[in-house]
Write an enzyme that holds these catalytic residues in place. Structure first.
Site, PDB file in Angstrom:
ATOM      1  N   CYS A   2      35.543  33.287  39.815  1.00  0.00           N
ATOM      2  CA  CYS A   2      35.488  32.103  38.981  1.00  0.00           C
ATOM      3  C   CYS A   2      35.962  32.437  37.564  1.00  0.00           C
ATOM      4  O   CYS A   2      35.879  33.582  37.134  1.00  0.00           O
ATOM      5  CB  CYS A   2      34.093  31.500  38.853  1.00  0.00           C
ATOM      6  SG  CYS A   2      33.304  31.151  40.420  1.00  0.00           S
ATOM      7  N   ARG A  27      41.558  33.517  39.141  1.00  0.00           N
ATOM      8  CA  ARG A  27      40.216  34.011  39.472  1.00  0.00           C
ATOM      9  C   ARG A  27      39.521  33.159  40.542  1.00  0.00           C
ATOM     10  O   ARG A  27      38.444  33.503  41.012  1.00  0.00           O
ATOM     11  CB  ARG A  27      39.337  34.004  38.211  1.00  0.00           C
ATOM     12  CG  ARG A  27      39.886  34.834  37.095  1.00  0.00           C
ATOM     13  CD  ARG A  27      39.014  34.722  35.873  1.00  0.00           C
ATOM     14  NE  ARG A  27      37.723  35.311  36.104  1.00  0.00           N
ATOM     15  CZ  ARG A  27      37.440  36.589  35.924  1.00  0.00           C
ATOM     16  NH1 ARG A  27      38.364  37.400  35.476  1.00  0.00           N
ATOM     17  NH2 ARG A  27      36.244  37.059  36.157  1.00  0.00           N
ATOM     18  N   TRP A  75      35.615  29.911  42.585  1.00  0.00           N
ATOM     19  CA  TRP A  75      35.839  30.615  43.849  1.00  0.00           C
ATOM     20  C   TRP A  75      34.478  30.626  44.527  1.00  0.00           C
ATOM     21  O   TRP A  75      33.569  31.314  44.093  1.00  0.00           O
ATOM     22  CB  TRP A  75      36.342  32.026  43.586  1.00  0.00           C
ATOM     23  CG  TRP A  75      36.709  32.785  44.823  1.00  0.00           C
ATOM     24  CD1 TRP A  75      37.911  32.754  45.480  1.00  0.00           C
ATOM     25  CD2 TRP A  75      35.882  33.703  45.558  1.00  0.00           C
ATOM     26  NE1 TRP A  75      37.878  33.591  46.570  1.00  0.00           N
ATOM     27  CE2 TRP A  75      36.646  34.179  46.645  1.00  0.00           C
ATOM     28  CE3 TRP A  75      34.578  34.160  45.409  1.00  0.00           C
ATOM     29  CZ2 TRP A  75      36.158  35.091  47.575  1.00  0.00           C
ATOM     30  CZ3 TRP A  75      34.078  35.076  46.348  1.00  0.00           C
ATOM     31  CH2 TRP A  75      34.878  35.534  47.413  1.00  0.00           C
ATOM     32  N   ASN A 101      29.961  32.369  36.080  1.00  0.00           N
ATOM     33  CA  ASN A 101      30.747  33.256  36.940  1.00  0.00           C
ATOM     34  C   ASN A 101      29.817  34.391  37.349  1.00  0.00           C
ATOM     35  O   ASN A 101      29.315  35.108  36.488  1.00  0.00           O
ATOM     36  CB  ASN A 101      31.947  33.794  36.159  1.00  0.00           C
ATOM     37  CG  ASN A 101      32.611  34.963  36.856  1.00  0.00           C
ATOM     38  OD1 ASN A 101      32.624  35.030  38.078  1.00  0.00           O
ATOM     39  ND2 ASN A 101      33.159  35.880  36.083  1.00  0.00           N
ATOM     40  N   GLY A 102      29.592  34.538  38.658  1.00  0.00           N
ATOM     41  CA  GLY A 102      28.713  35.611  39.129  1.00  0.00           C
ATOM     42  C   GLY A 102      27.843  35.095  40.258  1.00  0.00           C
ATOM     43  O   GLY A 102      28.154  34.060  40.861  1.00  0.00           O
ATOM     44  N   GLU A 501      49.887  49.130  52.262  1.00  0.00           N
ATOM     45  CA  GLU A 501      50.096  48.150  51.198  1.00  0.00           C
ATOM     46  C   GLU A 501      51.040  47.034  51.674  1.00  0.00           C
ATOM     47  O   GLU A 501      50.818  45.865  51.391  1.00  0.00           O
ATOM     48  CB  GLU A 501      50.633  48.872  49.945  1.00  0.00           C
ATOM     49  CG  GLU A 501      50.992  48.002  48.764  1.00  0.00           C
ATOM     50  CD  GLU A 501      49.842  47.163  48.202  1.00  0.00           C
ATOM     51  OE1 GLU A 501      48.686  47.340  48.604  1.00  0.00           O
ATOM     52  OE2 GLU A 501      50.137  46.286  47.366  1.00  0.00           O
ATOM     53  N   LYS A 505      50.015  43.105  51.798  1.00  0.00           N
ATOM     54  CA  LYS A 505      50.772  42.044  51.109  1.00  0.00           C
ATOM     55  C   LYS A 505      51.065  40.906  52.072  1.00  0.00           C
ATOM     56  O   LYS A 505      50.923  39.731  51.745  1.00  0.00           O
ATOM     57  CB  LYS A 505      52.113  42.563  50.554  1.00  0.00           C
ATOM     58  CG  LYS A 505      52.060  43.479  49.366  1.00  0.00           C
ATOM     59  CD  LYS A 505      51.667  42.814  48.069  1.00  0.00           C
ATOM     60  CE  LYS A 505      50.197  42.753  47.893  1.00  0.00           C
ATOM     61  NZ  LYS A 505      49.446  43.788  47.309  1.00  0.00           N
ATOM     62  N   GLU A 508      47.868  38.941  52.961  1.00  0.00           N
ATOM     63  CA  GLU A 508      47.334  38.173  51.834  1.00  0.00           C
ATOM     64  C   GLU A 508      48.064  36.850  51.636  1.00  0.00           C
ATOM     65  O   GLU A 508      47.441  35.832  51.387  1.00  0.00           O
ATOM     66  CB  GLU A 508      47.496  38.975  50.530  1.00  0.00           C
ATOM     67  CG  GLU A 508      46.474  40.046  50.317  1.00  0.00           C
ATOM     68  CD  GLU A 508      46.720  40.805  49.016  1.00  0.00           C
ATOM     69  OE1 GLU A 508      45.784  40.947  48.231  1.00  0.00           O
ATOM     70  OE2 GLU A 508      47.861  41.259  48.794  1.00  0.00           O
ATOM     71  N   HIS A 524      48.235  56.892  69.534  1.00  0.00           N
ATOM     72  CA  HIS A 524      46.840  56.915  69.998  1.00  0.00           C
ATOM     73  C   HIS A 524      46.246  55.510  70.059  1.00  0.00           C
ATOM     74  O   HIS A 524      45.043  55.337  69.931  1.00  0.00           O
ATOM     75  CB  HIS A 524      45.999  57.807  69.079  1.00  0.00           C
ATOM     76  CG  HIS A 524      46.494  59.218  69.053  1.00  0.00           C
ATOM     77  ND1 HIS A 524      46.405  60.059  70.128  1.00  0.00           N
ATOM     78  CD2 HIS A 524      47.147  59.920  68.085  1.00  0.00           C
ATOM     79  CE1 HIS A 524      46.943  61.223  69.832  1.00  0.00           C
ATOM     80  NE2 HIS A 524      47.411  61.163  68.595  1.00  0.00           N
ATOM     81  N   LYS A 623      41.931  36.914  42.335  1.00  0.00           N
ATOM     82  CA  LYS A 623      42.544  38.094  41.741  1.00  0.00           C
ATOM     83  C   LYS A 623      41.487  39.073  41.237  1.00  0.00           C
ATOM     84  O   LYS A 623      41.665  40.279  41.309  1.00  0.00           O
ATOM     85  CB  LYS A 623      43.422  37.624  40.580  1.00  0.00           C
ATOM     86  CG  LYS A 623      44.126  38.725  39.868  1.00  0.00           C
ATOM     87  CD  LYS A 623      45.567  38.761  40.279  1.00  0.00           C
ATOM     88  CE  LYS A 623      46.268  39.995  39.846  1.00  0.00           C
ATOM     89  NZ  LYS A 623      46.807  40.759  40.970  1.00  0.00           N
TER      90      LYS A 623
HETATM   91  C1  G6P Z   1      41.308  41.605  44.828  1.00  0.00           C
HETATM   92  C2  G6P Z   1      42.764  41.335  44.551  1.00  0.00           C
HETATM   93  C3  G6P Z   1      43.596  42.554  44.960  1.00  0.00           C
HETATM   94  C4  G6P Z   1      43.095  43.791  44.246  1.00  0.00           C
HETATM   95  C5  G6P Z   1      41.607  44.022  44.494  1.00  0.00           C
HETATM   96  C6  G6P Z   1      41.057  45.097  43.579  1.00  0.00           C
HETATM   97  O1  G6P Z   1      41.081  41.660  46.183  1.00  0.00           O
HETATM   98  O2  G6P Z   1      43.199  40.188  45.251  1.00  0.00           O
HETATM   99  O3  G6P Z   1      44.944  42.313  44.610  1.00  0.00           O
HETATM  100  O4  G6P Z   1      43.818  44.893  44.697  1.00  0.00           O
HETATM  101  O5  G6P Z   1      40.873  42.826  44.201  1.00  0.00           O
HETATM  102  O6  G6P Z   1      41.141  44.645  42.267  1.00  0.00           O
HETATM  103  P1  G6P Z   1      41.244  45.533  40.976  1.00  0.00           P
HETATM  104  O7  G6P Z   1      41.401  44.552  39.862  1.00  0.00           O
HETATM  105  O8  G6P Z   1      39.977  46.321  40.888  1.00  0.00           O
HETATM  106  O9  G6P Z   1      42.431  46.424  41.126  1.00  0.00           O
END
Ligand code: G6P
Length: 628
Positions: A2, A27, A75, A101-102, A501, A505, A508, A524, A623
Site C-alpha cells: 500500500c 506499491r 494492496w 500501510n502494514g 530470473e 519475469k 510475473e 532428473h 513492488k
Molecule cells: C517484490 C517485487 C520484486 C522484488 C521483491 C524483493 O516481490 O515485485 O520485483 O524482487 O519484492 O524486493 P526488494 O525491494 O527487497 O528487492
C-alpha cells in the site's frame, strides 16, 4: 504494501494527493481513496475499487476543496479489494479518518473488545480497528488526536505507517510508523508538509525530508514546526535529510511502459552505478611514479569496514524475489574472488529458521526498495546474533539502508515497473565490485583477472546497448509464444540464476507458468515435460564448461523441445543446432548475467504486451512488499 500520502499546508491538497498516489501505485493498485477537510470544514471521503484513475473518476463533480488531506492506494491483505475495504477508514463519530500501510496482527482481538463497547465495523480490514481504537482512546482520555494515536499504538501488535486527521482539529495531521516506511517532506518556511510512503510524491515540492523511525509519532501543525516523539511522549529529534530524486526518472520518458523504459535505462544507470567506483590508477602508491594505467575498485564501505569483512568465515546473503537471484550470482562471485563460503537465503525463510549466525559472520542484505519486511526482519535477527550487516540497496534513505551497519547503493534511479529489471543488473554490478574489492584486500584475486574483469565491466553498458538494438527482432520472435502456457529456462553456472530470473519475469507479467532450472539437473525430472510444444529458453552463452552446456542442449533437441537459445556472437556450433536464437556480445563468464538477462527481460515484456496485459501493474503483485 500500500502507498499513503498526506498533505497539510496552504495549497489545494487534492492534486498533491492524487499525483502522489500515482507515484505510489507501484506499491498496490486494487483500490484507492482520499479524505479531505473541505473549505467549509466538512470531512469528504472518496473511495473507488481499482486504480487511482478510478478514484479520479469517482471524485468528478464532488467537493475536492481543502488544504488538509490523506490518501491511499491499496494492496489487499485483510478483506478483498472493494470500495468498503478501501482506505481511508472512518471512526464511529465520522470525525477521525486514517490511512494505513502494514498489518495490525492483533486486530481480531481488538475488534471484539471494541464491538463490546458499541463500535460497529463496516469493513473486513485490520485498519478500521485502528481508527476506532483511536477514537475510543480519545473519548476515554479526553485527549487530543496525537495522544490518542500514541496510546492506541501501545495496544497494537504489527506493522504500520499511518496518517490520521481529525475533523475537529483541521490544523493538525498525525503520523506514525513501525516497520513500514514513512517520509515527511518539509516545505519552505514550514508552511506546508507532505507525507508519503517514499520520497517520490514529495520530491517536486521539497528535498528536505525526515524519515520517521520505528515507534515514532509525528505531529504536523499547519505553519508550525514538525514535532516528533516516541510512543511514551518523549521528544525525539527529527533528522532532516536532503534527498534529491531525479524527477525525469519518475515518468515514462516516451516509452509505453515503465518496464520497457527501465530495461532501456540499463546502459546509462549501470554507468552511474560504476561512476567513481572504478578508477584509473596512473601513479604507483609506493614510488609516486607514473606507470601504465591500471584499474581499481573504490568501494568506501568495503575499505572502511575491511576489518569486519575480512574476519568473516562465512557470508550469508538474505533477500527476496529478483534480489535473491542477484544474491545467487553474488555467492558465485564472492566464493570465486574472495574464497569465503557464502550461502544465499530467502529472507522470509531465514527469519524463522532459527539460523546459526555467528559473531564473525557477515550478512549481506540485497533489496531494491529497501523496505521489504522479510529482509528487514532478517537483518534485525542477524544483528541480534552479532553479525555484521552490509546492505546493497537502491532506494536512498530506505529502512534497510538505515538499518544495516554499512553498505553500497546501486544508484540505478527509481524503479517503478513492478517487474524488477535495472535493479537486478545494478545489484549484480555492485556484487561484482564488492567481491573484487574484498578479494583484493584478502589477496585471493589474481591481479590479471582483477584487471580483466574491471576492464570488461566498463564495457558492459555498451554491450547491453548492442542487445537492446535487437528489441524489434525479439518482439517479432515473441509472437510465437503468445499462447504458450508453460516455459522452461535452462542455464548453468553464472547463467543458472539468470534462468530463474527469466522464468520469474515471465510469470510475473505474462502469467505463463515458467520454471528455471540448472541445465544439467533437468534430466532428473523436468526433461519429462519436454515435447514439441514446450518452449525451452536455453542460455548457452559464456560458460566455462561450454561443451557440457552443449550436451545438455543436445538432450533437449533430441526430445524435440521448442528451443530459443541465447548464444554469444559467433557461436556457429549452436547456430547449426537450433532454428531460433538471440545473439549477444561476448563477455567474461562471471559477467554473463549482465548481458544474458537483457533478452529475457525483453522477451517477457513483449509476450505480456502481446497478451494484452498490464505490464507495469501485474495482478496480485506489488513492488514494495512491506508485509510479511
Ligand atoms: C517484490 C517485487 C520484486 C522484488 C521483491 C524483493 O516481490 O515485485 O520485483 O524482487 O519484492 O524486493 P526488494 O525491494 O527487497 O528487492
Amino acid at each position: 504494501m500500500c502507498g499513503i500520502v498526506g498533505y497539510i499546508g496552504f495549497r489545494d491538497a487534492y492534486p498533491v494527493l492524487i499525483k502522489g498516489l500515482h507515484r505510489l501505485e507501484y506499491r498496490g493498485y486494487d483500490s484507492a481513496g482520499c479524505a479531505l477537510v473541505s473549505r467549509t470544514s466538512e470531512l469528504n471521503v472518496y473511495k473507488a475499487k481499482g486504480k487511482v484513475s478510478d478514484l479520479e473518476r469517482a471524485t468528478q463533480g464532488k467537493d475536492i476543496t481543502g488544504s488538509l488531506g490523506i490518501a491511499h492506494t491499496r494492496w489487499a491483505t485483510h478483506g478483498a479489494p472493494s470500495e468498503v475495504n478501501a482506505h481511508p477508514h472512518i471512526s464511529k463519530s465520522g470525525n477521525i479518518t486514517l490511512v494505513h500501510n502494514g498489518i495490525i496482527e492483533n486486530y481480531a482481538t481488538l475488534r471484539v473488545q471494541l464491538e463490546k463497547r458499541g463500535f460497529v465495523f463496516k469493513s473486513q480490514t485490520d485498519t478500521e480497528v485502528l481508527v476506532q481504537l483511536i477514537e475510543f482512546q480519545k473519548e476515554l482520555r479526553h485527549c487530543d488526536l496525537a495522544e490518542a494515536v500514541r496510546r492506541s499504538l501501545h495496544l497494537v501488535i504489527g506493522a504500520y505507517a499511518i496518517a490520521v486527521i481529525d475533523k475537529e482539529n483541521p490544523t493538525q495531521l498525525v503520523a506514525a510508523r513501525k516497520a513500514s516506511p514513512l517520509a515527511i517532506g518539509i516545505g519552505e518556511d514550514y508552511k506546508e508538509f507532505f507525507l508519503a510512503s517514499d520520497a517520490s510524491p514529495i520530491a517536486e515540492y521539497t528535498n528536505q525530508i525526515v524519515y520517521l523511525n520505528d515507534d515514532e509519532v509525528a505531529v504536523v501543525e499547519r505553519g508550525k514546526n514538525l514535532h516528533v516523539m516516541n510512543l511514551y511522549g518523549e521528544d525525539k529529534e527529527a533528522e532532516v535529510k536532503e534527498v534529491d530524486v531525479d524527477l525525469s526518472m519518475l515518468d515514462k520518458g516516451g516509452f509505453p511502459h515503465f518496464m520497457l523504459k527501465e530495461i532501456f535505462d540499463q546502459p546509462n544507470v549501470l554507468r552511474d552505478c560504476m561512476r567513481g567506483r572504478i578508477i584509473n590508477n596512473v601513479y604507483s602508491s609506493e614510488s609516486g611514479q607514473a606507470h601504465e594505467p591500471t584499474l581499481d575498485v573504490v568501494l568506501s564501505a568495503v575499505k572502511d569496514h575491511r576489518r569486519e569483512l575480512l574476519r568473516a568465515r562465512r557470508i550469508v546473503i538474505v533477500s527476496c524475489g529478483t534480489s535473491w537471484h542477484a544474491g545467487l550470482i553474488g555467492k558465485q562471485l564472492i566464493e570465486h574472488f574472495c574464497q569465503i563460503p557464502t550461502e544465499v537465503a530467502y529472507a522470509s525463510e531465514f527469519r524463522y529458521a532459527d539460523p546459526v549466525v555467528e559473531q564473525d559472520d557477515v550478512v549481506i542484505a540485497i533489496s531494491q526498495s529497501g523496505e521489504t519486511a522479510d529482509t528487514l526482519a532478517a537483518i534485525q535477527l542477524a544483528k541480534e546474533k552479532g553479525a555484521f550487516v552490509y546492505g546493497i540497496v537502491n532506494a536512498v534513505g530506505s529502512s534497510i539502508a538505515r538499518n544495516t551497519d554499512t553498505g553500497t547503493y546501486i544508484h540505478v534511479g527509481p524503479e517503478i515497473g513492478v517487474a524488477s529489471t535495472k535493479a537486478f543488473t545494478g545489484q549484480v554490478t555492485v556484487l561484482t565490485l564488492f567481491a573484487l574489492a574484498l578479494g583484493m584486500y584478502k589477496g585471493t584475486v589474481d591481479q590479471q583477472e582483477y584487471q580483466d574483469v574491471l576492464e570488461e565491466l566498463t564495457n558492459i553498458p555498451n554491450k547491453i546497448q548492442e542487445v537492446l538494438k535487437q528489441n524489434d527482432k525479439i518482439q517479432e520472435l515473441s509472437k510465437k509464444y503468445t499462447n504458450s502456457s508453460n516455459f522452461l529456462y535452462l542455464g548453468r553456472g553464472f547463467n543458472y540464476p539468470v534462468a530463474l530470473e527469466g522464468a520469474l519475469k515471465l510469470k510475473e507479467i505474462s502469467y505463463i507458468h515458467a520454471e528455471g532450472y540448472p541445465a544439467a539437473e533437468m534430466k532428473h525430472g523436468p526433461i519429462a515435460l519436454i515435447d514439441k510444444d514446450m518452449p525451452v529458453v536455453f542460455l548457452t552463452n559464456h560458460h566455462r564448461r561450454y561443451q557440457k552446456v552443449i550436451s545438455n542442449l543436445q538432450e533437449v533437441i533430441s526430445r524435440h523441445g521448442q528451443i530459443l537459445a541465447i548464444i554469444h556472437e559467433g557461436d556457429d556450433q549452436v547456430k547449426q543446432m537450433v532454428e531460433t536464437y538471440i545473439e549477444v556480445p561476448q563477455t567474461l563468464s562471471c559477467l554473463a548475467p549482465l548481458i544474458s538477462v537483457i533478452p529475457l527481460q525483453l522477451l517477457s515484456y513483449h509476450i505480456a504486451v502481446a497478451r494484452g496485459l498490464n505490464v507495469d501493474q501485474p495482478r496480485n503483485l506489488a513492488k514494495s512488499v512491506t508485509v510479511e
